[in-house]
Scaffold this active site. Structure first.
Site, mmCIF file in Angstrom:
data_model
loop_
_atom_site.group_PDB
_atom_site.id
_atom_site.type_symbol
_atom_site.label_atom_id
_atom_site.label_comp_id
_atom_site.label_asym_id
_atom_site.label_seq_id
_atom_site.Cartn_x
_atom_site.Cartn_y
_atom_site.Cartn_z
ATOM 1 N N HIS A 101 0.882 -1.174 0.000
ATOM 2 C CA HIS A 101 0.000 0.000 0.000
ATOM 3 C C HIS A 101 0.915 1.218 0.000
ATOM 4 O O HIS A 101 1.998 1.179 0.608
ATOM 5 C CB HIS A 101 -0.846 0.093 1.269
ATOM 6 N N ASP A 104 2.311 1.932 3.335
ATOM 7 C CA ASP A 104 3.236 0.966 3.956
ATOM 8 C C ASP A 104 4.671 1.432 3.772
ATOM 9 O O ASP A 104 5.508 1.223 4.645
ATOM 10 C CB ASP A 104 3.161 -0.414 3.277
ATOM 11 N N GLU A 232 -10.559 -6.758 -5.006
ATOM 12 C CA GLU A 232 -10.417 -7.832 -4.015
ATOM 13 C C GLU A 232 -11.694 -7.961 -3.191
ATOM 14 O O GLU A 232 -11.991 -7.094 -2.367
ATOM 15 C CB GLU A 232 -9.228 -7.530 -3.100
ATOM 16 N N ASP A 339 -0.665 -12.633 1.944
ATOM 17 C CA ASP A 339 -1.316 -11.612 2.772
ATOM 18 C C ASP A 339 -1.605 -12.280 4.110
ATOM 19 O O ASP A 339 -2.740 -12.599 4.446
ATOM 20 C CB ASP A 339 -2.604 -11.123 2.091
HETATM 21 C C1 XLS Z 1 -7.656 -6.634 4.049
HETATM 22 C C2 XLS Z 1 -7.152 -6.816 2.698
HETATM 23 C C3 XLS Z 1 -6.054 -5.868 2.260
HETATM 24 C C4 XLS Z 1 -5.881 -5.910 0.775
HETATM 25 C C5 XLS Z 1 -5.076 -4.778 0.228
HETATM 26 O O1 XLS Z 1 -8.398 -7.433 4.578
HETATM 27 O O2 XLS Z 1 -6.761 -8.154 2.571
HETATM 28 O O3 XLS Z 1 -4.879 -6.136 2.924
HETATM 29 O O4 XLS Z 1 -5.293 -7.122 0.352
HETATM 30 O O5 XLS Z 1 -5.589 -3.558 0.594
HETATM 31 CA CA CA Z 2 -7.525 -10.696 5.061
HETATM 32 CA CA CA Z 3 -5.829 -9.248 0.933
#
Ligand code: XLS
Ligand code: CA
Ligand code: CA
Length: 440
Positions: A101, A104, A232, A339
């Protein structure tokens, strides 16, 4: 350059007989599986946020993580130390990709001008380190959920000024992703949802969300960003309800707003769990609709109702995920982004390595098993046979569009024999088990 993980040296493949915790037992990057190197099948990626910036805080307690860069006080100096540590970490684990991000890698400044300046400085350092270490950006994204300004959302906020700010931040995040050669760009709508319908105009919020996505598409074209846009899905957390609930919901949204040619999905295992689906279900559905983009490889705890983001160690789930990826013809330009975060009690820096090793080995083993299962074809053959009544006679006429209600009624009136066969679920599950148990 300073060494940040001085207790751990490069992790090598030693095979499944090795007892060395700091070695891969199954992940052998250059091993060929079905004509392709393991590392090219798996395209592993490090998540910057969980690996470098997370400190183990939870709702009930402060951070616990021991990190060698934490003695740096100045925000920009800290960001630089973390970035050096990130490349050392990827190098030691032989991970080619990372995801981040905007926030980050660089701290917010007093206003957007200073924030962007911080980001630019870190991006240029990042670019150098990428070149030097031969690392690539799987995807970039904007953090449009952490700062209090996003309390009512970003692309779905009720506040036009916040909407404008979000657009500006998004624009910049796409620019830096482009600058770093990012192969994808992710939209995760952390605050794009609602807490109560008593104060929410769902229709208006979704229209606005589609508008900001369309702006992103237009701007990407303008600056020549060729990466794949990904949405996502996640059903809830932090909001009670999120608009990108699951793959099916995202598909409906993209089609309604005519965005389906520009977006695919980044599927996270734990988000599938929260939506009441299996990881395989979400991947399979995306694959069948040509929107499978990338994966966030982690796992949830089936006994907990929140997003635990654990490292994936479940071989059954990893095997079936890899099975879908192989059926998809691969995951590129997407990848498998961890992740995932170490537990709060796994606070030593070594735990970061041990966790990635566990996740990488699980998916490597899953790949090998899935490849054999697909090659031998017991499941595929069973499915083919199961639908075989549609290959000849009346079944073929249905598929070929040659018959309607009247013809089918005529057929049914003179045909009372319907020989259903067993679905053999338990038998098929035992076949999957057999491949898992017997892969050597
Ligand atoms: C949060 C998400 C986030 C995304 C990117 O639950 O997984 O980390 O992958 O913003
Ligand atoms: Ca997650
Ligand atoms: Ca994620």
């Amino acid at each position: 350059m300073k060494e940040y993980f001085s207790n751990v040296s490069k992790i090598n493949y030693e095979g499944s007989d090795s007892k060395n915790p700091y070695s891969f037992k199954y992940y052998n990057p250059d091993e060929i599986v079905g004509g392709k190197r393991m590392k090219d099948h798996l395209r592993f990626s490090m998540s910057y946020w969980h690996t470098l910036t997370a400190n183990g805080t939870d709702q009930f307690g402060v951070g616990t993580m021991i990190r060698s860069w934490d003695n740096v006080n100045d925000k920009m100096e800290l960001a630089k130390a973390r970035m050096e540590a990130a490349f050392e970490f990827m190098d030691k684990l032989d991970i080619d990709y990372f995801c981040f991000h905007d926030r980050d890698i660089a701290p917010e400044g007093k206003d957007l001008v200073e924030t962007n300046k911080n980001l630019d400085e870190m991006v240029s350092i990042c670019k150098e380190l990428m070149k030097k270490n031969n690392k690539k950006l799987l995807w970039g994204t904007a953090n449009l959920f952490n700062n209090p300004r996003f309390v009512h959302g970003a692309g779905t906020t009720c506040n036009a000024n916040v909407y404008a700010y979000s657009a500006a931040q998004l624009k910049k995040a796409i620019e830096v992703t482009n600058e770093l050669g990012g192969e994808n760009y992710v939209f995760w709508g952390g605050r794009e949802g609602y807490e109560t319908l008593l104060n929410t105009d769902i229709g208006f919020e979704m229209d606005n969300f589609a508008r900001i996505l369309q702006m992103a598409v237009d701007y990407a074209k303008k600056i020549g960003f060729k990466g794949q846009f990904l949405i996502e899905p996640k059903p809830k957390e932090p909001t009670k309800h999120q608009y990108d609930f699951d793959v099916a919901t995202v598909l409906g949204f993209l089609r309604k707003y005519k965005l389906e040619n520009y977006f695919k999905v980044n599927i996270e295992a734990n988000h599938a769990t929260l939506a009441g689906h299996t990881f395989q279900h979400e991947i399979c559905l995306a694959r069948n609709n040509n929107v499978l983009g990338s994966l966030d490889a982690n796992q949830g705890d089936p006994h907990l109702g929140w997003d635990t983001d654990q490292f994936p160690t479940n071989i059954y789930d990893a095997t079936l995920a890899m099975y879908e990826i192989l059926k998809n013809g691969g995951i590129a330009p997407g990848g498998l982004n961890f992740d995932a975060k170490v537990r709060r009690a796994s606070f030593e820096p070594e735990d970061l390595f041990l966790s990635y090793i566990a996740g990488m080995d699980t998916f490597a083993k899953g790949l090998r098993i899935a490849y054999k299962l697909l090659q031998d074809g017991p499941i595929e053959n069973f499915i083919k046979e199961r639908y075989s009544s549609f290959s000849t006679g009346i079944g073929k006429d249905i598929v070929d569009g040659k018959v309607g209600f009247e013809e089918l009624e005529k057929y049914a009136l003179s045909n009372n024999v319907m020989n259903n066969k067993s679905g053999r679920q338990e038998y098929l599950e035992s076949i999957v088990n057999q491949y898992i148990f017997e892969d050597k």
